[in-house]
Scaffold this active site. Sequence first.
Site, PDB file in Angstrom:
ATOM      1  N   ASP A  32       0.859  -1.179   0.000  1.00 60.86           N
ATOM      2  CA  ASP A  32       0.000   0.000   0.000  1.00 60.86           C
ATOM      3  C   ASP A  32       0.894   1.227   0.000  1.00 60.86           C
ATOM      4  OD1 ASP A  32      -3.261   0.221   0.941  1.00 60.86           O
ATOM      5  OD2 ASP A  32      -2.069   2.054   0.917  1.00 60.86           O
ATOM      6  N   THR A  88     -12.097   2.231  -6.074  1.00 59.64           N
ATOM      7  CA  THR A  88     -12.577   2.985  -7.239  1.00 59.64           C
ATOM      8  C   THR A  88     -13.762   3.835  -6.783  1.00 59.64           C
ATOM      9  OG1 THR A  88     -13.938   1.077  -7.852  1.00 59.64           O
ATOM     10  CG2 THR A  88     -11.852   1.336  -9.017  1.00 59.64           C
ATOM     11  N   GLU A 156     -18.636  -6.659   3.456  1.00 57.86           N
ATOM     12  CA  GLU A 156     -18.015  -6.263   4.719  1.00 57.86           C
ATOM     13  C   GLU A 156     -18.776  -6.942   5.847  1.00 57.86           C
ATOM     14  OE1 GLU A 156     -17.519  -1.998   5.062  1.00 57.86           O
ATOM     15  OE2 GLU A 156     -16.752  -1.915   3.025  1.00 57.86           O
ATOM     16  N   ASN A 213     -24.192  -6.086  -8.096  1.00 60.35           N
ATOM     17  CA  ASN A 213     -24.504  -5.015  -7.147  1.00 60.35           C
ATOM     18  C   ASN A 213     -25.750  -4.236  -7.567  1.00 60.35           C
ATOM     19  OD1 ASN A 213     -22.526  -5.729  -5.403  1.00 60.35           O
ATOM     20  ND2 ASN A 213     -21.225  -3.929  -5.702  1.00 60.35           N
ATOM     21  N   CYS A 265     -19.928   0.665  -1.704  1.00 62.08           N
ATOM     22  CA  CYS A 265     -20.067  -0.115  -2.939  1.00 62.08           C
ATOM     23  C   CYS A 265     -21.380   0.122  -3.676  1.00 62.08           C
ATOM     24  CB  CYS A 265     -19.912  -1.599  -2.627  1.00 62.08           C
ATOM     25  SG  CYS A 265     -18.325  -1.957  -1.855  1.00 62.08           S
TER      26      CYS A 265
HETATM   27  C1  UGA Z   1     -21.912  -5.282  -1.287  1.00 60.67           C
HETATM   28  C2  UGA Z   1     -22.300  -6.617  -1.938  1.00 60.67           C
HETATM   29  O1  UGA Z   1     -23.272  -7.281  -1.122  1.00 60.67           O
HETATM   30  C3  UGA Z   1     -21.060  -7.524  -2.077  1.00 60.67           C
HETATM   31  O2  UGA Z   1     -21.417  -8.720  -2.748  1.00 60.67           O
HETATM   32  C4  UGA Z   1     -20.001  -6.769  -2.897  1.00 60.67           C
HETATM   33  O3  UGA Z   1     -18.822  -7.536  -3.017  1.00 60.67           O
HETATM   34  C5  UGA Z   1     -19.668  -5.473  -2.187  1.00 60.67           C
HETATM   35  O4  UGA Z   1     -20.866  -4.680  -2.054  1.00 60.67           O
HETATM   36  C6  UGA Z   1     -18.653  -4.746  -3.012  1.00 60.67           C
HETATM   37  O5  UGA Z   1     -18.983  -4.317  -4.118  1.00 60.67           O
HETATM   38  O6  UGA Z   1     -17.488  -4.702  -2.613  1.00 60.67           O
HETATM   39  P1  UGA Z   1     -21.419  -4.492   1.217  1.00 60.67           P
HETATM   40  O7  UGA Z   1     -21.326  -3.117   0.659  1.00 60.67           O
HETATM   41  O8  UGA Z   1     -20.377  -4.982   2.172  1.00 60.67           O
HETATM   42  O9  UGA Z   1     -21.451  -5.575   0.029  1.00 60.67           O
HETATM   43  O10 UGA Z   1     -22.797  -4.573   2.003  1.00 60.67           O
HETATM   44  P2  UGA Z   1     -24.193  -5.327   1.809  1.00 60.67           P
HETATM   45  O11 UGA Z   1     -24.283  -6.441   2.779  1.00 60.67           O
HETATM   46  O12 UGA Z   1     -24.486  -5.615   0.401  1.00 60.67           O
HETATM   47  O13 UGA Z   1     -25.194  -4.183   2.314  1.00 60.67           O
HETATM   48  C7  UGA Z   1     -25.300  -2.957   1.585  1.00 60.67           C
HETATM   49  C8  UGA Z   1     -26.343  -2.072   2.191  1.00 60.67           C
HETATM   50  O14 UGA Z   1     -27.640  -2.558   1.925  1.00 60.67           O
HETATM   51  C9  UGA Z   1     -26.260  -1.872   3.700  1.00 60.67           C
HETATM   52  O15 UGA Z   1     -26.415  -0.504   3.984  1.00 60.67           O
HETATM   53  C10 UGA Z   1     -27.420  -2.679   4.228  1.00 60.67           C
HETATM   54  O16 UGA Z   1     -27.906  -2.186   5.438  1.00 60.67           O
HETATM   55  C11 UGA Z   1     -28.426  -2.539   3.103  1.00 60.67           C
HETATM   56  N1  UGA Z   1     -29.417  -3.628   3.010  1.00 60.67           N
HETATM   57  C12 UGA Z   1     -29.013  -4.894   2.745  1.00 60.67           C
HETATM   58  C13 UGA Z   1     -30.757  -3.337   3.153  1.00 60.67           C
HETATM   59  O17 UGA Z   1     -31.165  -2.172   3.391  1.00 60.67           O
HETATM   60  N2  UGA Z   1     -31.666  -4.350   3.038  1.00 60.67           N
HETATM   61  C14 UGA Z   1     -31.310  -5.623   2.783  1.00 60.67           C
HETATM   62  O18 UGA Z   1     -32.189  -6.485   2.675  1.00 60.67           O
HETATM   63  C15 UGA Z   1     -29.937  -5.904   2.638  1.00 60.67           C
END
Ligand code: UGA
Length: 439
Positions: A32, A88, A156, A213, A265
């Site tokens: 890094d 990114t 995450e 996504n 993301c």
């Molecule tokens: C997301 C994708 O789920 C991963 O597969 C992907 O690798 C990652 O982005 C990325 O592009 O690096 P992440 O951002 O860690 O992962 O979080 P998620 O678990 O997807 O949740 C995203 C948001 O959606 C959170 O704010 C969560 O509270 C919200 N959410 C999730 C809802 O409001 N309702 C749901 O039913 C699920």
Amino acid sequence: MPPRLTVIGTGYLGATHAACMAELGYEVLGLDVDEAKIERLHRGEVPFFEPGLPELLARHVESGRLRFTTSYEEAGAFGDVHFICVGTPQKRGEYAADLTYVDASVRSLIPHLQPGALVVGKSTVPAGTAQRLADWIAAEGPAGAELAWNPEFLREGWAVQDTLHPDRLVIGVPHGGRGEAVLREVYAPLLDVEVPLVVTDFATAELVKVAANAFLATKISFINAMAEVCEVTGADVKRLSQALSYDTRIGGRFLHAGLGFGGGCLPKDIRAFMARAGELGVDQALSFLKEVDAINLRRRARMVDLARELAGGSFAGGVRVAVLGAAFKPNSDDVRDSPALDVAVALHQQGAHVCVYDPAANANAQRLHPQLTYSGNAREALQGAHLVLHLTEWREFRDLDPTSISDIVALKRIVDGRNALDKDRWRGAGWVYRALGRP
Ligand code: UGA
């Protein structure tokens, strides 16, 4: 000899990937440009909150299998396979993705690559990026150096589990290249336990990631749009979602209505996807994502309105609001585009005295929004509150006993922004309980 791996960029994605590749048995060098971050990783410390990662990292730093550096020269000399895991982010004032870090890392690596080295992109990028980088490597890299694209799908909070037990692996390679064979060898421990593998071209591999996504974001906004309709019909979106989930064609995952999606993301990826579609002349194909984004942001505005309504129509005059949660989701300290923090800031701007508590994200939130008050625990945040907002569904908040906290708040009013609390229990304890999309 097994290939030696480097991981360029040691944020949520890179640090996890590096530790997990060491866990699979490889010698790994993480790089890094942030010296402070490398110094901490060197000592076996993870600079962010990710369950399970500190133990894994410490174990492999200790064993010597995992090392860190800030030197591209050292990385180039060491590695047979180089994973690009830099961020990114969204460009300031635009929808498009900022590729500065991806471009800089590949440019910095090229002069130091060994003949035959494989560069593997894992960062989320607009379609067309991989071909552009492959052309650079072909033009300026040593003989036989190549590029492959291998998008990452980790969440995450579940990063270690998702890396060591992924739902699938995707490898994008040009026709006739060696990338597929090399990555089949690297991922042999996963392929041996039947993790599905899709081998494809660059553009498809890039698109799989943003399409996934975009689909997840659409699913969340779909149920949140239903929540808007529930609010005017008296229906209950939680029951609606439950009933939909039994249809296996729909499924219940990512169908939880509430304050909507945030993080580093989903929001920026759907915007970058729209921007790229516009450049490619197919903006109409993705115009629905504009609505997905709008529905998502409307939930935050609705939460602010609901909170103000419960506060008697105004926050002026020192209305004390306890905000439970600052991270964009539980089991994370990430506050990038956090719906919870957005709401907290809006309430502060409207005159409320906002006291925030998050089990892991207080420090990150405070750095971004020092104007808010922060508490070291939930009870302290709740002290004297006229209104409680539950905005990130940490287990600690779901386990709160509404009876035992009744006498520390000034008024027993709560808005459950994540539809995660037991409504009957809170109402049974004499609280005014409101939620998004539910009577
Ligand atoms: C997301 C994708 O789920 C991963 O597969 C992907 O690798 C990652 O982005 C990325 O592009 O690096 P992440 O951002 O860690 O992962 O979080 P998620 O678990 O997807 O949740 C995203 C948001 O959606 C959170 O704010 C969560 O509270 C919200 N959410 C999730 C809802 O409001 N309702 C749901 O039913 C699920």
